[in-house]
Design a protein around this motif. Structure first.
Motif, PDB file in Angstrom:
ATOM      1  N   ALA A 166       0.832  -1.209   0.000  1.00 21.79           N
ATOM      2  CA  ALA A 166       0.000   0.000   0.000  1.00 21.79           C
ATOM      3  C   ALA A 166       0.865   1.257   0.000  1.00 21.79           C
ATOM      4  N   ARG A 167       2.003   1.185   0.697  1.00 26.00           N
ATOM      5  CA  ARG A 167       2.916   2.342   0.729  1.00 26.00           C
ATOM      6  C   ARG A 167       3.511   2.587  -0.657  1.00 26.00           C
ATOM      7  N   ALA A 168       3.790   1.490  -1.383  1.00 26.84           N
ATOM      8  CA  ALA A 168       4.352   1.640  -2.734  1.00 26.84           C
ATOM      9  C   ALA A 168       3.371   2.407  -3.627  1.00 26.84           C
ATOM     10  N   HIS A 169       2.081   2.183  -3.429  1.00 24.32           N
ATOM     11  CA  HIS A 169       1.092   2.914  -4.219  1.00 24.32           C
ATOM     12  C   HIS A 169       1.210   4.421  -3.940  1.00 24.32           C
ATOM     13  N   LEU A 170       1.260   4.786  -2.647  1.00 26.23           N
ATOM     14  CA  LEU A 170       1.351   6.214  -2.301  1.00 26.23           C
ATOM     15  C   LEU A 170       2.684   6.786  -2.793  1.00 26.23           C
TER      16      LEU A 170
END
Ligand SMILES: Cc1ncc(COP(=O)(O)O)c(C=O)c1O
Length: 388
Positions: free
Chosen positions: A310-314
């Motif tokens: 999810a952090r990679a998306h942000l």
């Protein structure tokens, strides 16, 4: 308590003048519970809101773990319900033994609190009393220093470098005869950044000869296990150095609402800090959940993997849009606010998304916690519209 009163009175008059509102004591207390930016103050006054209320919101404002508590922790709480009529003396002793074993120290090296934040406050009092100075990087997690200031302590801050990392050499040269404690946080909140462990351990090794170092490792377990071993300062405690290591069950274990955390340190430091604990703050249920969670590698791995995805998306979004951010190793990210913070907060909230705005170097910064991948997709779409 003199400074507390004057600070509150000052705040009351200045904020009331700006906001033109009646301030209730509860509201003032809420505002003093943590680092609150100008945008957040204005936002809260205008809306009279509780910024942490659930109400179906996507809560990206408190670095919570959206996957917790684990199934094991939930079951332990339910199974333990019948112990709710008993004080948790034995249960706490048992948990301390488990923690001591996990950390490779004797049980007299462990102190537990209702969240690691409670112990940060105790340490703030223990070292901040009688005008003691606490040195830290900035921006960082301020609970210890905020609380210590209520007791007349002085907080000396050293800004992070341009990669948003603690500047350890600048901090070392800032130590003076009044410095009673040094607060470090690796990875750091709110920036999410990690400093090379050899720099941090070199710093601790040297400065702890003069001043105790309090090493906040709240987000350590978001690192891969091999990296955790390199980054943690626990080995220094084992070697008898003047270092306190702080850990929490609130983050990777997803027990923030149950309130439980601990420190590991030499018995003299444990005594100095724990004497300021108020009563018996940890509940049977928090202890039961912590026992079931401690070292639960499967759940930690799940949280770590989903968080990274999810952090990679942000991160991808922030890169694409050209934001200024440090590399996050945690469950939150910190980057420049492209429009005024108050507008961001209120417009995001209209879209049911909660986040934080920080003030730093006369600029406003967004701190966004990492929720589920779905929530992060919702976040980037909403943020894009709000700042367009
Ligand atoms: C760096 C850091 N330390 C400590 C805490 C306190 O957490 P708790 O009191 O839930 O253990 C937090 C909470 O966000 C944090 O970010």
């Amino acid at each position: 308590m003199k400074s507390q009163i004057s600070r509150r009175d000052w705040f009351k008059s200045s904020a009331a003048l700006t906001a033109g509102l009646t301030l209730t004591p509860a509201l003032i207390n809420n505002l003093f519970a943590g680092p609150v930016s100008k945008a957040e103050r204005a936002d809260r006054f205008e809306w009279g809101i509780n910024p942490y209320s659930a109400n179906g919101n996507v809560r990206l404002n408190a670095n919570e773990n959206p996957y917790g508590p684990s199934e094991k922790a939930r079951k332990a709480i339910v199974d333990n319900m019948s112990e709710g009529n008993r004080y948790p003396f034995q249960a706490l002793t048992d948990l301390k033994k488990m923690v001591a074993e996990k950390e490779g120290v004797d049980v007299d090296h462990i102190h537990m609190g209702a969240g690691s934040g409670e112990i940060l406050c105790e340490a703030g009092v223990a070292f901040g009393l009688n005008n003691g100075e606490i040195l830290s990087g900035f921006p960082t997690f301020t609970e210890m220093m905020d609380y210590a200031e209520v007791f007349n302590a002085k907080w000396d801050k050293v800004n992070v470098n341009d990669k948003f990392e603690f500047d350890y050499s600048a901090m070392a040269s800032r130590i003076n005869s009044k410095t009673k404690l040094i607060f470090i946080c690796n990875p750091n909140n709110p920036t999410g950044t990690l400093v090379d462990p050899s720099i941090v351990s070199g710093f601790c090794e040297e400065v702890s000869k003069k001043v105790p170092v309090y090493s906040d490792e709240a987000y350590l377990e978001f690192l891969e296990p091999e990296m955790q071993k390199k980054v943690s300062n626990i080995e220094m405690v084992r070697q008898g150095k003047n270092v306190v290591v702080s850990r929490t069950f609130s983050k990777i274990y997803g027990l923030a609402g149950l309130r439980i955390g601990y420190i590991v340190a030499k018995p003299d430091l444990i005594k100095k800090i724990s004497q300021y604990q108020m009563g018996i703050p940890i509940s049977q249920h928090a202890i039961a959940a912590a026992k079931a969670s401690l070292g639960d590698e499967d759940f930690m791995k799940l949280s770590r993997t989903k968080n990274a995805e999810a952090r990679a998306h942000l991160e991808g979004y922030l890169k694409k849009k050209g934001y200024n951010f440090g590399k996050s190793h945690t469950n939150f990210m910190f980057y420049n606010a492209p429009i005024d913070g108050k507008t961001i907060l209120s417009k995001m909230r209209q879209k049911n998304i909660l986040m934080r705005i920080w003030d730093y170097k006369d600029k406003e910064w967004c701190r966004v916690s990492i929720g589920t991948l779905e929530e992060m997709k919702q976040f980037t779409a909403a943020f894009d519209e709000v700042v367009a």
